[in-house]
Every structure is written in C-alpha cells, then in structure tokens.
Write a protein that holds these residues in place. Structure first.
Motif, PDB file in Angstrom:
ATOM      1  N   SER A  11       9.951   9.283  -0.420  1.00  0.00           N
ATOM      2  CA  SER A  11      10.695   8.326  -0.808  1.00  0.00           C
ATOM      3  C   SER A  11      11.449   7.522   0.414  1.00  0.00           C
ATOM      4  N   THR A  12      11.404   6.246   0.107  1.00  0.00           N
ATOM      5  CA  THR A  12      11.646   5.368   1.424  1.00  0.00           C
ATOM      6  C   THR A  12      12.465   4.286   1.026  1.00  0.00           C
ATOM      7  N   THR A  13      13.328   3.659   1.805  1.00  0.00           N
ATOM      8  CA  THR A  13      14.156   2.666   1.347  1.00  0.00           C
ATOM      9  C   THR A  13      13.808   1.345   2.214  1.00  0.00           C
ATOM     10  N   VAL A  19       8.630  -5.486  -4.107  1.00  0.00           N
ATOM     11  CA  VAL A  19       7.453  -6.215  -3.102  1.00  0.00           C
ATOM     12  C   VAL A  19       6.680  -4.968  -2.606  1.00  0.00           C
ATOM     13  N   ILE A  20       7.195  -4.093  -2.006  1.00  0.00           N
ATOM     14  CA  ILE A  20       6.432  -3.000  -1.311  1.00  0.00           C
ATOM     15  C   ILE A  20       5.635  -2.202  -2.392  1.00  0.00           C
ATOM     16  N   ARG A  21       6.487  -2.033  -3.609  1.00  0.00           N
ATOM     17  CA  ARG A  21       5.650  -1.049  -4.849  1.00  0.00           C
ATOM     18  C   ARG A  21       4.521  -1.858  -5.086  1.00  0.00           C
ATOM     19  N   ALA A  22       4.598  -3.303  -5.403  1.00  0.00           N
ATOM     20  CA  ALA A  22       3.596  -4.094  -5.782  1.00  0.00           C
ATOM     21  C   ALA A  22       2.308  -4.055  -4.743  1.00  0.00           C
ATOM     22  N   ALA A  23       2.665  -4.171  -3.246  1.00  0.00           N
ATOM     23  CA  ALA A  23       1.954  -3.950  -2.295  1.00  0.00           C
ATOM     24  C   ALA A  23       0.934  -2.723  -2.428  1.00  0.00           C
ATOM     25  N   ILE A  24       1.709  -1.736  -2.600  1.00  0.00           N
ATOM     26  CA  ILE A  24       0.885  -0.479  -2.279  1.00  0.00           C
ATOM     27  C   ILE A  24       0.055   0.028  -3.724  1.00  0.00           C
ATOM     28  N   ALA A  25       0.504  -0.518  -4.869  1.00  0.00           N
ATOM     29  CA  ALA A  25       0.200  -0.169  -6.160  1.00  0.00           C
ATOM     30  C   ALA A  25      -1.404  -0.061  -6.203  1.00  0.00           C
ATOM     31  N   PRO A  26      -2.155  -1.099  -5.876  1.00  0.00           N
ATOM     32  CA  PRO A  26      -3.640  -1.350  -6.018  1.00  0.00           C
ATOM     33  C   PRO A  26      -4.345  -0.306  -5.343  1.00  0.00           C
ATOM     34  N   MET A  32      -1.154   9.390  -8.329  1.00  0.00           N
ATOM     35  CA  MET A  32      -0.152   8.958  -7.864  1.00  0.00           C
ATOM     36  C   MET A  32       0.840   8.141  -8.855  1.00  0.00           C
ATOM     37  N   GLN A  33       2.039   8.519  -8.581  1.00  0.00           N
ATOM     38  CA  GLN A  33       2.850   7.713  -9.422  1.00  0.00           C
ATOM     39  C   GLN A  33       3.989   7.065  -8.397  1.00  0.00           C
ATOM     40  N   THR A  34       4.349   5.772  -8.561  1.00  0.00           N
ATOM     41  CA  THR A  34       5.126   5.150  -7.892  1.00  0.00           C
ATOM     42  C   THR A  34       6.179   4.411  -8.681  1.00  0.00           C
ATOM     43  N   ALA A  35       7.727   4.626  -8.099  1.00  0.00           N
ATOM     44  CA  ALA A  35       8.599   3.838  -8.872  1.00  0.00           C
ATOM     45  C   ALA A  35       9.622   3.287  -8.144  1.00  0.00           C
ATOM     46  N   VAL A  36      10.339   2.450  -8.537  1.00  0.00           N
ATOM     47  CA  VAL A  36      11.472   1.720  -7.646  1.00  0.00           C
ATOM     48  C   VAL A  36      12.939   2.155  -8.332  1.00  0.00           C
ATOM     49  N   SER A  37      13.788   2.471  -7.687  1.00  0.00           N
ATOM     50  CA  SER A  37      15.133   2.892  -7.956  1.00  0.00           C
ATOM     51  C   SER A  37      15.987   2.317  -7.111  1.00  0.00           C
ATOM     52  N   GLY A  38      16.861   1.254  -7.244  1.00  0.00           N
ATOM     53  CA  GLY A  38      17.629   0.403  -6.585  1.00  0.00           C
ATOM     54  C   GLY A  38      16.854   0.154  -5.156  1.00  0.00           C
ATOM     55  N   SER A  39      17.076   0.428  -4.031  1.00  0.00           N
ATOM     56  CA  SER A  39      16.319  -0.083  -2.784  1.00  0.00           C
ATOM     57  C   SER A  39      15.234   1.142  -2.653  1.00  0.00           C
ATOM     58  N   GLN A  40      15.228   1.983  -3.241  1.00  0.00           N
ATOM     59  CA  GLN A  40      14.252   3.248  -2.838  1.00  0.00           C
ATOM     60  C   GLN A  40      13.005   2.896  -3.730  1.00  0.00           C
ATOM     61  N   GLU A  42       9.829   5.393  -4.475  1.00  0.00           N
ATOM     62  CA  GLU A  42       9.308   6.827  -4.570  1.00  0.00           C
ATOM     63  C   GLU A  42       8.057   7.099  -5.074  1.00  0.00           C
ATOM     64  N   THR A  43       7.072   7.842  -4.346  1.00  0.00           N
ATOM     65  CA  THR A  43       5.751   7.858  -4.637  1.00  0.00           C
ATOM     66  C   THR A  43       5.678   9.487  -4.859  1.00  0.00           C
ATOM     67  N   THR A  44       5.142   9.867  -5.997  1.00  0.00           N
ATOM     68  CA  THR A  44       4.778  11.453  -6.136  1.00  0.00           C
ATOM     69  C   THR A  44       3.246  11.438  -6.330  1.00  0.00           C
ATOM     70  N   ILE A  45       2.831  12.468  -5.397  1.00  0.00           N
ATOM     71  CA  ILE A  45       1.433  12.551  -5.102  1.00  0.00           C
ATOM     72  C   ILE A  45       1.062  14.140  -5.801  1.00  0.00           C
TER      73      ILE A  45
END
Length: 86
Positions: A11-13, A19-26, A32-40, A42-45
C-alpha cells in the motif's frame, strides 16, 4: 487460491493514485490485484512459492518506482502553453 498460496499487500500513498494505478496495470499478472482508495494504491500479490512472491514483489516495486518517477516528472514539467508574438 490454494491453502499454500503466499500473499503480500503493498500500500502506497500518492497525489495522483489513479495515474499510478493506470501506469502499473499493464505489468500486472493474473496473480495481482490493484485498487485505488482515496490517495492509496493497494496491490495484493498471490503466488504459490515464497521465491515467486519475492520476485513478483521486486518486479512490482521497480515498476512502481518508474511510474512514480514518470508521473512526478510529467507533473513538474507540465505548464500551460502560451502564444508569444515577436
């Protein structure tokens, strides 16, 4: 997931988490599952082996670092364009 699956959650802020989620998604794999919650962001591997989990986390952190660097650079260098006449 089997009962032997290893997982890690990172989990990173960020000021621009979507923008960060979109950049790492590819680069995300099916494990791996990545989600955005507020300014966080969070990626679970999930991986079957500890070594596989470690390698995937390492790769993710490198990709995340690049995404943050690019997003920061773009934000710092973006300025409105003005027309100047000589």
């Amino acid at each position: 997931m089997s009962e032997n699956t290893r997982t890690a959650t990172i989990s990173t802020t960020h000021t621009q988490p979507s923008v960060i989620r979109a950049a790492i998604a590819p680069d995300n794999t099916d494990e791996m599952q990545t989600a955005v919650s507020g300014s966080q962001v969070e990626t679970t591997i999930a991986r079957e082996t500890t070594g596989g989990l470690q390698a995937t986390v390492d790769d993710y952190l490198v990709n995340l670092g690049v995404a943050v660097s690019v997003a920061t650079s773009c934000t710092q260098h973006s300025r409105p364009t003005t027309n100047q006449s000589d």
